[in-house]
Write a protein that holds these residues in place. Structure first.
Motif, short mmCIF file in Angstrom:
data_model
loop_
_atom_site.label_atom_id
_atom_site.label_comp_id
_atom_site.label_asym_id
_atom_site.label_seq_id
_atom_site.Cartn_x
_atom_site.Cartn_y
_atom_site.Cartn_z
N ASN A 123 0.81 -1.21 0.00
CA ASN A 123 0.00 0.00 0.00
C ASN A 123 0.85 1.27 0.00
O ASN A 123 0.56 2.23 -0.70
CB ASN A 123 -0.88 0.02 1.26
CG ASN A 123 -2.33 -0.19 0.92
OD1 ASN A 123 -2.65 -0.62 -0.18
ND2 ASN A 123 -3.19 0.12 1.86
N VAL A 124 1.92 1.24 0.80
CA VAL A 124 2.81 2.40 0.84
C VAL A 124 3.30 2.69 -0.57
O VAL A 124 3.28 3.83 -1.04
CB VAL A 124 4.00 2.17 1.80
CG1 VAL A 124 5.03 3.28 1.68
CG2 VAL A 124 3.52 2.05 3.24
N SER A 125 3.67 1.62 -1.27
CA SER A 125 4.20 1.83 -2.62
C SER A 125 3.10 2.25 -3.59
O SER A 125 3.30 3.14 -4.43
CB SER A 125 4.97 0.57 -3.01
OG SER A 125 4.53 0.05 -4.21
N LYS A 126 1.91 1.64 -3.44
CA LYS A 126 0.79 2.00 -4.33
C LYS A 126 0.45 3.50 -4.21
O LYS A 126 0.07 4.13 -5.18
CB LYS A 126 -0.43 1.16 -3.93
CG LYS A 126 -1.73 1.53 -4.61
CD LYS A 126 -2.84 0.55 -4.22
CE LYS A 126 -4.19 1.06 -4.71
NZ LYS A 126 -5.29 0.16 -4.35
N PHE A 144 -1.27 10.03 0.73
CA PHE A 144 -0.09 9.15 0.68
C PHE A 144 0.10 8.57 2.07
O PHE A 144 -0.68 8.90 2.99
CB PHE A 144 1.16 9.94 0.22
CG PHE A 144 1.80 10.77 1.32
CD1 PHE A 144 1.11 11.84 1.88
CD2 PHE A 144 3.08 10.49 1.81
CE1 PHE A 144 1.68 12.60 2.90
CE2 PHE A 144 3.65 11.26 2.82
CZ PHE A 144 2.94 12.30 3.37
N TYR A 145 1.09 7.71 2.23
CA TYR A 145 1.36 7.19 3.57
C TYR A 145 2.24 8.17 4.34
O TYR A 145 3.43 8.29 4.07
CB TYR A 145 2.02 5.80 3.48
CG TYR A 145 0.99 4.70 3.64
CD1 TYR A 145 0.18 4.33 2.57
CD2 TYR A 145 0.79 4.08 4.87
CE1 TYR A 145 -0.79 3.35 2.72
CE2 TYR A 145 -0.18 3.09 5.03
CZ TYR A 145 -0.96 2.74 3.95
OH TYR A 145 -1.92 1.77 4.11
N LEU A 187 -2.38 5.85 5.67
CA LEU A 187 -2.86 6.54 4.47
C LEU A 187 -3.63 7.77 4.93
O LEU A 187 -4.70 7.65 5.53
CB LEU A 187 -3.77 5.60 3.67
CG LEU A 187 -4.29 6.19 2.35
CD1 LEU A 187 -3.16 6.52 1.39
CD2 LEU A 187 -5.26 5.22 1.67
N ILE A 188 -3.06 8.94 4.67
CA ILE A 188 -3.70 10.18 5.14
C ILE A 188 -4.29 10.94 3.95
O ILE A 188 -3.92 10.70 2.80
CB ILE A 188 -2.71 11.08 5.95
CG1 ILE A 188 -1.56 11.58 5.07
CG2 ILE A 188 -2.20 10.33 7.17
CD1 ILE A 188 -0.73 12.69 5.71
N VAL A 204 2.50 6.00 -3.30
CA VAL A 204 3.59 6.99 -3.41
C VAL A 204 3.09 8.12 -4.31
O VAL A 204 2.62 7.89 -5.42
CB VAL A 204 4.86 6.34 -4.01
CG1 VAL A 204 5.84 7.41 -4.47
CG2 VAL A 204 5.51 5.42 -2.99
N ASN A 205 3.15 9.34 -3.80
CA ASN A 205 2.53 10.49 -4.48
C ASN A 205 3.57 11.61 -4.59
O ASN A 205 3.43 12.69 -3.99
CB ASN A 205 1.30 10.92 -3.65
CG ASN A 205 0.30 11.73 -4.45
OD1 ASN A 205 0.55 12.10 -5.59
ND2 ASN A 205 -0.85 12.01 -3.84
N LYS A 206 4.62 11.30 -5.36
CA LYS A 206 5.82 12.16 -5.39
C LYS A 206 5.54 13.63 -5.62
O LYS A 206 6.00 14.50 -4.89
CB LYS A 206 6.76 11.69 -6.52
CG LYS A 206 7.58 10.50 -6.19
CD LYS A 206 8.60 10.21 -7.27
CE LYS A 206 7.96 9.80 -8.57
NZ LYS A 206 8.87 9.19 -9.55
#
Ligand code: ADP
Ligand code: MG
Length: 404
Positions: free
Chosen positions: A160-163, A253-254, A227-228, A165-167
């Motif tokens: 999930n953290v990788s899914k 994102f996480y 996930l915030i 990722v919101n650079k």
């Protein structure tokens, strides 16, 4: 194949698209579309069946920034659609329903919450929103805790953290919330001439403050806690009676839970300072102060209860650890609240609660109060334990003489 390549809709092409993609409107219905977006990246269309008055919303992302035409990745749109769907499962009363997501056209088709009003504007009009503290804390606790390592399987959590990722969106926050307001290193801050010296002294030259904010930025970048939502200001919250709806999780994102909680609290401070400065109704002011305090206090009760009910991990089933974990969220909350207060005054992304204070002398004072509060929340973040601490800090700072 017609919609396999992204292009921007207009009020005509969107109607053809809706008819082809969805069975929501009758074939012979007469549809109208208007664009109601106000942001920098997205277009928001309202489609209306003229006869039945039934409406839906389509939010479409552009591949270029609306302001500068700079290209932007589209992942934030995929994240927004997925997070709204997840919220639809775990906090379903708090979000518009999602009918369809189109990853090629970057279009999210959703329920129109037109009966709900923007919370920022509602508060600017001095209206009390019943049960707000109760609702927003339920939303935050119920949407975040289940995505943490406390509850979630560690493989699923890492995927999930990788899914999520919101650079690009995170970079905006890293700069606009945690860096530029304190150094003006891109020369994009916008400050009142009369507040420039104050801001230079209180922010740009305060090396200890800059050091503490660097720690908060590091936590924002590295604490993949939950996930915030990532942009939970009062313009992303809509209200009707004692109900609320949350929109616009494109910054999700996480990250640290305290970032969401702090953002809500900070934005209520803008409403509160606006109410003080404009001598608004005392009942409204009392309610707002109480609401800010309750948000912190209700969060604690609900978070700790849900933690105990749901904790699965063997190491985290430990009361001492639970209290330590909660305490860290509280520190992030105060710190992030402080940064949000400062960035909305100093940075280029302002809030109308402050910019619409017409009397320039009053606005100067309002801004100084908010900057001082922001600094105190950042520097004293280890000591803010109760909701009343937040309101007390503001009430003490308000008494200071800012006239010189
Ligand atoms: P942006 O990401 O560009 O900020 P938002 O999601 O905040 O876009 O939407 C911009 C505006 O469009 C909102 O302030 C609101 O007025 C309107 N809007 C967005 N989604 C909905 C919805 N589901 N129902 C009704 N209005 C909406
Ligand atoms: Mg928005």
């Amino acid at each position: 194949m017609k919609y396999s390549q992204h292009f921007l809709f207009n009020t005509e092409t969107i109607i053809t698209y809706v008819r082809e993609k969805l069975n929501i409107f009758k074939n012979n219905s007469k549809l109208q579309a208007e664009e109601i977006g106000d942001g920098n990246i997205n277009y928001v269309f309202r489609i209306r069946d003229v006869n039945s008055n039934k409406t839906i919303i389509i939010k479409q992302a552009d591949k270029l920034l609306r302001s500068s035409s700079r290209p932007i990745e589209s992942k934030h749109n995929y994240i927004e659609a997925n997070v709204l769907r997840l919220y639809g499962e775990v906090v379903k009363d708090y979000v518009p329903k999602i009918y369809y997501y189109d990853p090629n056209m970057l279009a999210i088709i959703m329920e129109d919450i037109r009966d709900f009003k923007n919370l920022r504007l509602t508060l600017l009009n001095g209206k009390i929103v019943s049960k707000f503290a109760d609702n927003i804390t339920s939303f935050i606790v119920n949407s975040t805790l289940i995505t943490t390592d406390i509850v979630m399987d560690s493989f699923v959590k890492k995927d999930n953290v990788s899914k999520y990722v919101n650079k690009e969106m995170c970079k905006i926050t890293e700069d606009l919330v945690f860096a530029e307001p304190f150094s003006n290193y891109k020369n994009r801050n916008i400050v009142l001439k009369d507040n420039l010296t104050f801001i230079e002294k209180e922010l740009y030259k305060d090396t200890n403050l800059i050091y503490e904010v660097a720690k908060l930025k590091d936590s924002f970048m590295n604490n993949s806690q939950a996930l915030i939502h990532g942009d939970l200001h009062t313009g992303s919250i809509f209200v009707k009676g004692d109900k609320i709806k949350i929109i616009d999780p494109e910054f999700a994102f996480y990250g640290p839970i305290g970032y969401d909680l702090g953002c809500v609290v900070a934005n209520l401070f803008f409403s509160l300072v606006n109410a003080y400065i404009n001598n608004k109704n005392v009942n409204f002011i009392n309610w707002l102060e109480r609401t800010i305090a309750e948000i912190i206090d209700f969060f604690k009760i609900k978070f700790l209860r849900k933690y105990q009910e749901n904790v699965l991990d063997i190491s985290f089933k430990n009361v001492k650890f639970m209290n330590w974990y909660y305490d860290n969220i509280l520190k992030d909350t105060a710190g992030c609240c402080g940064c949000e207060l400062i960035r909305r005054v100093v940075g280029d992304s302002k809030v109308i609660d402050i910019t619409n204070i017409g009397d320039i002398n009053k606005r100067i004072i309002a801004e100084r109060i908010l900057i001082k509060c922001g600094k105190t929340f950042i520097l004293e973040r280890n000591n803010l334990k109760n909701g009343s601490d937040y309101v007390e800090i503001l009430s003490n700072i308000k008494k200071e003489d800012f006239s010189s």
